[in-house]
Design a protein around this motif. Structure first.
Motif, PDB file in Angstrom:
ATOM      1  N   VAL A   1      71.569  56.459  39.258  1.00 40.69           N
ATOM      2  CA  VAL A   1      70.367  57.222  38.940  1.00 40.69           C
ATOM      3  C   VAL A   1      70.171  58.303  39.993  1.00 40.69           C
ATOM      4  O   VAL A   1      70.280  58.050  41.192  1.00 40.69           O
ATOM      5  N   LYS A   2      69.906  59.526  39.538  1.00 36.77           N
ATOM      6  CA  LYS A   2      69.682  60.638  40.468  1.00 36.77           C
ATOM      7  C   LYS A   2      68.190  60.732  40.788  1.00 36.77           C
ATOM      8  O   LYS A   2      67.392  61.133  39.953  1.00 36.77           O
ATOM      9  N   ILE A   3      67.838  60.375  42.008  1.00 36.65           N
ATOM     10  CA  ILE A   3      66.444  60.304  42.429  1.00 36.65           C
ATOM     11  C   ILE A   3      65.948  61.661  42.909  1.00 36.65           C
ATOM     12  O   ILE A   3      66.625  62.364  43.658  1.00 36.65           O
ATOM     13  N   LYS A   4      64.736  62.021  42.446  1.00 34.22           N
ATOM     14  CA  LYS A   4      64.074  63.242  42.913  1.00 34.22           C
ATOM     15  C   LYS A   4      62.830  62.873  43.722  1.00 34.22           C
ATOM     16  O   LYS A   4      62.262  61.799  43.538  1.00 34.22           O
ATOM     17  N   LEU A   5      62.415  63.777  44.584  1.00 34.42           N
ATOM     18  CA  LEU A   5      61.207  63.573  45.387  1.00 34.42           C
ATOM     19  C   LEU A   5      60.046  64.326  44.756  1.00 34.42           C
ATOM     20  O   LEU A   5      60.141  65.534  44.510  1.00 34.42           O
ATOM     21  N   ARG A   6      58.960  63.613  44.478  1.00 32.93           N
ATOM     22  CA  ARG A   6      57.758  64.289  43.971  1.00 32.93           C
ATOM     23  C   ARG A   6      57.121  65.126  45.088  1.00 32.93           C
ATOM     24  O   ARG A   6      56.572  66.199  44.851  1.00 32.93           O
ATOM     25  N   THR A   7      57.206  64.618  46.321  1.00 34.52           N
ATOM     26  CA  THR A   7      56.666  65.317  47.484  1.00 34.52           C
ATOM     27  C   THR A   7      57.800  65.530  48.474  1.00 34.52           C
ATOM     28  O   THR A   7      58.326  64.558  49.019  1.00 34.52           O
ATOM     29  N   HIS A   8      58.201  66.768  48.678  1.00 30.15           N
ATOM     30  CA  HIS A   8      59.316  67.025  49.592  1.00 30.15           C
ATOM     31  C   HIS A   8      58.860  66.866  51.048  1.00 30.15           C
ATOM     32  O   HIS A   8      57.667  66.869  51.350  1.00 30.15           O
ATOM     33  N   LYS A   9      59.835  66.719  51.916  1.00 29.48           N
ATOM     34  CA  LYS A   9      59.575  66.337  53.306  1.00 29.48           C
ATOM     35  C   LYS A   9      58.541  67.237  53.992  1.00 29.48           C
ATOM     36  O   LYS A   9      57.579  66.740  54.601  1.00 29.48           O
ATOM     37  N   ASP A  10      58.718  68.555  53.913  1.00 26.05           N
ATOM     38  CA  ASP A  10      57.787  69.469  54.591  1.00 26.05           C
ATOM     39  C   ASP A  10      56.363  69.309  54.053  1.00 26.05           C
ATOM     40  O   ASP A  10      55.387  69.323  54.817  1.00 26.05           O
ATOM     41  N   ALA A  11      56.265  69.159  52.718  1.00 25.81           N
ATOM     42  CA  ALA A  11      54.946  68.974  52.098  1.00 25.81           C
ATOM     43  C   ALA A  11      54.340  67.645  52.540  1.00 25.81           C
ATOM     44  O   ALA A  11      53.129  67.554  52.811  1.00 25.81           O
ATOM     45  N   TYR A  12      55.177  66.602  52.638  1.00 29.13           N
ATOM     46  CA  TYR A  12      54.700  65.297  53.095  1.00 29.13           C
ATOM     47  C   TYR A  12      54.119  65.415  54.509  1.00 29.13           C
ATOM     48  O   TYR A  12      53.017  64.915  54.785  1.00 29.13           O
ATOM     49  N   LEU A  13      54.852  66.085  55.392  1.00 23.48           N
ATOM     50  CA  LEU A  13      54.391  66.231  56.776  1.00 23.48           C
ATOM     51  C   LEU A  13      53.069  66.991  56.842  1.00 23.48           C
ATOM     52  O   LEU A  13      52.165  66.634  57.604  1.00 23.48           O
TER      53      LEU A  13
END
Length: 432
Positions: A158-170
């Motif tokens: 399964v190809k997993i995507k991020l709903r919130t990317h790292k920079d946005a998370y920080l």
């Protein structure tokens, strides 16, 4: 009325595998497994409930009152779930974020067939209308080939995507910290979703892989029509036995190491970590306050504070808080007055929930809700839905979420790294 039989099996693990494989033919399935993780609050090694006679499915509006009416009217075993978004029933809140899973806010069913496993003994409880099916079912279970279960879908990675990317998370964690420094809150559990679209998985095979690498005390395989929960939860939300209520919040996580010396150091460091202990103690205070709403005077007690337990994937800091309630206190009132669980919200609870609703990019739904059961006597036991894969077969949508407690001492990068530690098992199962 229910017909009850007891059976003993020489190889209970093989029977459990066959039983679970057999269960997937039904539209309603809930399997709860402690993975032999026994502690003094355990009641069963495993339970299977299948095939609804009656059920309740509703959105959040007046959900707890509807559940109260249903539980009172049936006075039977009920199995099901409470989504996080039932917060909107107990408080003036809303859930407007994206939802790819579309689980109903609340779902419970009265099973026709029940299997309770303790040691190598199985107690079977069938409603009288189907009790003549037991011998036939037992024969079908014994004939079940475990290897042939749930092979309708090829197991492509399964190809997993991020709903919130790292920079946005920080950035979002910094926004939470700004609220903390302003005094709006002093802790918030901030979460992020990982997902895959246009994807099909084999739910039972996926659950078995997740369970095998995690061996959690509150494992769950749930199938309700086309929606699935595959959970490796280590956390109990709330349990009631007679007039005793037990909550066991988790706050504080450390990774494991294959090196025994290093692993022991990681565990010792977690036990004495000031930030992790403060996170846990804040939530213990919140849980004490929640339990006091239904407790008899002076009965709320912290039985265990910040004890570190070891699981295959992580070390966890767990506290145990208990209370006593009057015999006529309704079980739904105990749940409604403590929901959602403090370990998944923050403190003060309502302010934290408002802030995380604005900052999170996905509706939590069943993630950080609870799955469990009510007994005919009004006892109950519910876990916290974390370390879990959620799947809507019709929508071809797969999701798992992870989060962590943000306090004044939080380092956004370390919080992100902790999320990846918590996500490891789910990602490993889906991608490999």
């Amino acid at each position: 009325m229910r017909a009850i039989q007891q059976h003993t099996f020489s190889n209970i693990e093989i029977f459990k595998e066959k039983l679970l494989a057999w269960s997937t033919q039904f539209h309603e399935v809930i399997w709860l497994d402690s993975n032999h993780y026994t502690e003094k609050h355990s009641s069963f090694d495993a339970i299977l409930a299948v095939d609804a006679l009656t059920s309740i499915q509703t959105d959040f509006k007046d959900a707890f009152n509807k559940l109260k009416e249903y539980q009172t009217a049936t006075s039977d075993w009920l199995f099901g779930y409470l989504t996080y978004d039932l917060k909107n029933d107990v408080e003036q809140l809303e859930s407007q974020n994206f939802d790819g899973l579309a689980f109903p806010d609340l779902y419970f069913f009265q099973p026709k067939k029940l299997f309770f496993i303790n040691g190598n003994k199985v107690t079977v409880s069938y409603l009288n209308m189907v009790d003549d099916e037991f011998e036939e079912d037992l024969e079908a279970i014994n004939k079940q080939s475990v290897s042939e279960a749930d092979t309708s879908v090829s197991e492509a990675p399964v190809k997993i995507k991020l709903r919130t990317h790292k920079d946005a998370y920080l950035e979002k964690v910094e926004a939470v910290l700004a609220h903390i420094h302003r005094g709006d809150i002093y802790e918030a559990n901030f979460c992020q979703e990982f997902y895959a679209e246009n994807t099909q998985i084999s739910p039972l095979a996926t659950y078995q892989k997740l369970d095998a690498i995690s061996r959690p005390p509150f494992a769950t395989f749930l199938k309700l029509q086309d929606t699935y929960l595959l959970s490796a939860s280590p956390e109990r939300y709330l349990k009631k036995v007679g007039t005793t209520v037990i909550s066991q919040p988790i706050k504080g996580t450390a990774k494991r190491s294959e090196n025994k010396t290093e692993d022991h150091e990681l565990k010792t460091r977690l036990a004495s970590d000031e930030k992790e202990r403060s996170e846990n103690i804040m939530i213990v205070d919140l849980v004490r306050n929640d339990l006091s709403k239904t407790a008899t005077k002076g009965s709320v007690n912290v039985e265990e504070l910040c004890k570190v337990y070891t699981f295959p994937q992580v070390h966890q800091m767990i506290s145990t808080v208990t209370s006593k309630v009057k015999e006529d206190t309704h079980p739904i009132d105990i749940i409604a007055s403590t929901f959602p669980m403090g370990s998944m919200t923050g403190a003060p609870k309502v302010s934290a929930m408002k802030i995380i609703e604005k900052l999170e990019d996905a509706k939590r739904g069943l993630y950080s809700g609870a799955v469990g059961y009510f007994s005919p006597e009004g006892d109950f036991d519910f876990n916290v839905i974390i370390r879990s894969i959620l799947y809507n077969h019709t929508n071809k949508y797969v999701s798992y979420s992870v989060g962590g407690a943000i306090t004044a001492k939080s380092d956004p990068m370390k919080e992100y790294e902790e999320c990846l530690v918590k996500a490891k098992a789910m990602r490993q199962v889906l991608e490999n």
